[in-house]
Design a protein around this motif. Structure first.
Motif, short mmCIF file in Angstrom:
data_model
loop_
_atom_site.label_atom_id
_atom_site.label_comp_id
_atom_site.label_asym_id
_atom_site.label_seq_id
_atom_site.Cartn_x
_atom_site.Cartn_y
_atom_site.Cartn_z
N GLY A 482 1.27 -1.30 0.21
CA GLY A 482 0.10 -0.15 -0.34
C GLY A 482 1.15 1.19 0.22
O GLY A 482 1.78 1.14 -0.32
N PRO A 483 0.05 2.63 0.36
CA PRO A 483 1.12 3.55 0.02
C PRO A 483 1.84 4.01 1.21
O PRO A 483 2.54 5.22 0.64
N HIS A 484 1.82 3.43 2.29
CA HIS A 484 2.99 3.70 3.26
C HIS A 484 4.54 3.73 3.53
O HIS A 484 4.49 3.85 4.67
N PHE A 485 4.67 2.63 1.93
CA PHE A 485 5.66 2.13 1.83
C PHE A 485 6.80 2.66 1.01
O PHE A 485 5.91 2.13 -0.41
N VAL A 486 7.67 2.12 0.83
CA VAL A 486 8.40 2.09 -0.97
C VAL A 486 9.47 0.61 -0.75
O VAL A 486 10.22 0.68 0.30
N THR A 487 9.31 0.52 -1.85
CA THR A 487 10.24 -0.65 -1.85
C THR A 487 11.69 -0.89 -2.28
O THR A 487 11.32 0.44 -3.44
N SER A 488 12.31 -2.06 -2.40
CA SER A 488 13.55 -1.39 -2.66
C SER A 488 14.41 -2.90 -2.56
O SER A 488 14.04 -3.85 -1.81
N TYR A 489 14.82 -3.11 -3.60
CA TYR A 489 16.02 -4.48 -3.65
C TYR A 489 17.52 -4.39 -2.78
O TYR A 489 17.55 -5.25 -2.38
N ASP A 490 17.28 -2.78 -2.25
CA ASP A 490 18.41 -2.62 -1.64
C ASP A 490 18.28 -2.67 -0.38
O ASP A 490 17.16 -1.79 0.43
N ALA A 491 18.61 -3.44 0.85
CA ALA A 491 18.37 -3.61 1.99
C ALA A 491 19.10 -2.86 2.89
O ALA A 491 18.90 -2.38 4.42
N LYS A 492 20.06 -2.16 2.10
CA LYS A 492 20.71 -0.97 2.73
C LYS A 492 19.97 0.30 3.80
O LYS A 492 19.03 1.00 2.66
N GLY A 493 19.50 0.18 5.05
CA GLY A 493 18.65 1.65 5.39
C GLY A 493 17.39 1.27 5.94
O GLY A 493 16.36 1.77 5.84
N ALA A 494 17.19 -0.18 5.03
CA ALA A 494 15.40 -0.83 5.07
C ALA A 494 14.80 -0.92 6.55
O ALA A 494 15.48 -1.21 7.77
N ASP A 495 13.52 -0.88 6.42
CA ASP A 495 12.62 0.00 7.79
C ASP A 495 12.40 -2.12 8.56
O ASP A 495 12.38 -2.42 9.07
N PHE A 496 11.93 -2.29 7.10
CA PHE A 496 11.82 -4.09 7.36
C PHE A 496 11.87 -5.19 5.51
O PHE A 496 12.19 -4.37 4.82
N ALA A 497 11.54 -5.53 5.96
CA ALA A 497 12.25 -7.22 4.70
C ALA A 497 11.02 -7.62 4.37
O ALA A 497 10.62 -8.44 5.53
N VAL A 498 11.12 -8.23 3.41
CA VAL A 498 9.71 -8.95 2.85
C VAL A 498 9.76 -9.86 1.42
O VAL A 498 10.73 -9.45 0.82
N SER A 499 10.18 -10.89 2.11
CA SER A 499 10.82 -12.13 1.54
C SER A 499 10.45 -13.58 1.60
O SER A 499 9.77 -13.99 1.99
N LEU A 500 10.41 -13.96 0.15
CA LEU A 500 9.93 -15.18 -0.04
C LEU A 500 10.32 -16.22 0.12
O LEU A 500 11.63 -15.85 0.91
N GLY A 501 9.74 -17.49 0.64
CA GLY A 501 10.30 -18.47 1.06
C GLY A 501 11.55 -19.95 0.47
O GLY A 501 10.87 -21.27 0.73
N THR A 502 12.10 -18.83 -0.77
CA THR A 502 12.60 -19.30 -1.35
C THR A 502 14.19 -19.87 -1.08
O THR A 502 14.09 -19.13 -0.87
N PHE A 503 14.58 -20.67 -1.77
CA PHE A 503 16.58 -21.25 -1.87
C PHE A 503 16.78 -20.04 -1.83
O PHE A 503 17.95 -19.33 -1.31
N TYR A 504 16.53 -18.80 -2.69
CA TYR A 504 17.53 -17.75 -3.58
C TYR A 504 17.01 -16.17 -2.58
O TYR A 504 18.07 -15.28 -2.43
#
Length: 562
Positions: A482-504
């Motif tokens: 939703g609108p209150h979050f901004v996503t990135s592939y860069d983890a530096k400085g991230a508040d949260f992470a959402v990750s798939l449960g896959t091997f990579y």
């Protein structure tokens, strides 16, 4: 007082009544659950493609952005147009409307599968085919989420049905049959250019028909009837071309555009990546020939596999030995070819394969029809000995189909990721093969994270949005969060992470705020990274392989199936 015709028909064929009840139940379940399914990797791009195609028609053919949008113009956009229009008419969000559109197309495909099985083998065969496809996790699970493969599968079985019907009316198919054939042909090729493989299915079936008539009537009469049949079906081609242009407008912008699409798909166009197969991450261009047949044996339910193999064997024996009339032989071999030939070609040509059997969903309906024919034969065989045996056989069939239905309930809404029990169960399969390769688990993990933050009264940082590192499809996460979050592939400085449960994706040493888990398999997790520093959330970052580094053989790996 005479009995009404419809009631008399149901009394003589109660399997039809059960089929109608099953279709009604499937429709109700789809309407109650379509909003449960998350977004996949391709959803965002396909929604844009659909909007552009809608604008093309709404602008009077002047807005042609769709014809240069990434590589999607090489695909037909009929489903995307339908989903876009549905989204403008219904009070659902864009992506909820796309889920509902998928359910509609998938159930329409089931209806055609039922009618095809019924036409070839009677009411019991039709009902069994319907129940087999309804409990096929690949077809059922994908119909809510897949903009390409299930619509293509539905179009392909529609085309097969019209050809079976045409063979039944050989050598003079009725105008209504020719019209349906034209519609089905246009939809099939207009959805994916590989739909042209149906010519091979029809050719094999036609050879069986002509050969049978040659023995019965002689060569010249058999060829004359074949010519008459072919000429009448050829009348469908102009209308089928118009239908193809309607659902795939780029294909008719220039006469050779379909050929350009074939050329494009004859080479893999992306940077190869690795996927898990038999417990080992393998570059997709190096997948062994066993990939597709092995995964078919692990993904389709056991009853589906057993009856489909029996149906293939029975249809071939009946056709080769001439146990049925020529027209029936043609119909049987048409369905056998549609079920078997694509898999054989994949094993022989060794295309680039990934995402399990997703690109071969279109063989599932034909396999279900063959399984339905085998089920009907076994039921009649059991009944010829004792009625109780037929009842027992039906009970075993229902029990095994119901077993898979229970698995559906346990794993919902990740039905497409289900493996059968021969594989060792979901937990073992998840360690050896790709399960949630579409990334559907992000929806549930993100929703749980948001609920947790709201329940804990956590306030957003002043003057900015929450930053979320993503291991998976970033566009999907953006929509789900939703609108209150901004996503990135860069983890530096991230508040949260959402990750798939896959091997990579890495399993992080951080508090878990949300988790999508079924049967001991984690499909996705949401982590709290505040106060922690991470460079990446990827355990196995993709390492691009330049095309110039690929061998000639790898370049030649056809990807028609995609």
């Amino acid at each position: 007082m005479p009995m009404p015709a419809s009631l008399a028909r149901f009394r003589s064929a109660p399997a039809d009544l059960v089929a109608y009840a099953a279709l009604l139940a499937l429709t109700v379940v789809a309407l109650l659950t379509f909003q449960d399914y998350g977004l996949g990797w391709d959803d965002y791009a396909h929604s844009q493609y659909g909007e552009m195609l809608y604008s093309y028609y709404a602008s009077g053919f002047t807005d042609q952005r769709a014809f240069s949008f990434v590589n999607l113009y090489y695909y037909g956009g009929g489903f995307d147009i339908f989903a876009t229009v549905l989204g403008k008419l219904l009070p659902f969000s864009l992506f909820e409307s796309r889920r509902l559109a998928g359910a509609i197309v998938g159930i329409l495909g089931m209806i055609v599968i039922w009618r095809t099985g019924r036409r070839l083998g009677g009411p019991i065969a039709g009902l069994a085919a319907l129940l087999l496809i309804a409990t096929d996790p690949t077809y059922y699970g994908h119909m809510f989420i897949n903009a390409k493969d299930v619509p293509f599968a539905a179009a392909m079985i529609f085309l097969i049905f019209t050809m079976v019907r045409a063979f039944d009316e050989y050598p003079r198919p009725r105008p209504s049959t020719i019209l349906l054939f034209a519609l089905a042909l246009g939809l099939t090729i207009g959805t994916r250019i590989i739909g042209g493989i149906a010519v091979a299915f029809a050719g094999i079936a036609f050879l069986f028909l002509v050969a049978g008539e040659w023995r019965e009537l002689g060569l010249r009469p058999a060829l004359a009837r074949a010519a008459k049949f072919s000429g009448r079906l050829a009348l469908a081609l102009p209308f089928s071309y118009a239908v193809m242009g309607l659902v795939w407008p780029w294909s008719v912008q220039e006469f050779d555009n379909p050929l350009r699409a074939i050329e494009y798909f004859s080479h893999f166009w992306e940077q190869p990546w690795k996927e898990m197969y038999s417990g080992v991450p393998i570059l997709i261009i190096d997948m062994p020939r066993s990939y597709l047949p092995k995964l078919c044996l692990l993904k389709f339910p056991e009853i589906f596999i057993g009856l489909s193999i029996a149906g293939i064997a029975g249809a071939i024996v009946a056709s080769v030995r001439g146990l049925v009339p020529p027209a029936k032989r043609a119909g049987l071999m048409l369905v056998v070819s549609a079920a078997v030939l694509p898999v054989l070609l994949a094993v022989i040509t060794k295309p680039v394969l990934y995402n399990g059997i997703r690109h071969f969903i279109f063989v599932g309906p034909a396999l279900a029809v063959l399984g339905g024919l085998a089920a009907a034969y076994l039921y009649r065989l059991a009944g010829s000995y004792r009625h109780r045996w037929a009842t027992a056989a039906a009970a075993v069939f229902i029990g095994l189909v119901g077993w898979t239905a229970v698995d559906f309930v346990r794993i919902h809404p990740y039905e497409y990721a289900l493996f059968n029990h021969v594989s060792g169960g979901m937990q073992r399969a998840s360690q050896r093969y790709m399960t949630d390769y579409w990334g559907l688990g992000i929806k549930e993990a993100a929703s749980e994270m948001i609920e947790r933050l709201e329940a804990d009264g956590v306030k957003r940082p002043e003057g900015r949005k929450w930053r979320v590192a993503i291991c998976g499809p970033a566009h999907t996460a953006t929509v789900e969060l939703g609108p209150h979050f901004v996503t990135s592939y860069d983890a530096k400085g991230a508040d949260f992470a959402v990750s798939l449960g896959t091997f990579y994706c890495a399993q992080l040493d951080a508090p878990v705020l949300g988790e999508a888990e079924r049967e001991g398999v984690v499909f996705a997790r949401a982590y709290d990274l505040r106060g922690r520093q991470y460079v990446t959330t990827w355990a196995y970052p993709p390492k691009p392989v330049k095309k110039k580094d690929l061998t000639t053989a790898e370049h030649q790996a056809t990807t028609f199936w995609h």
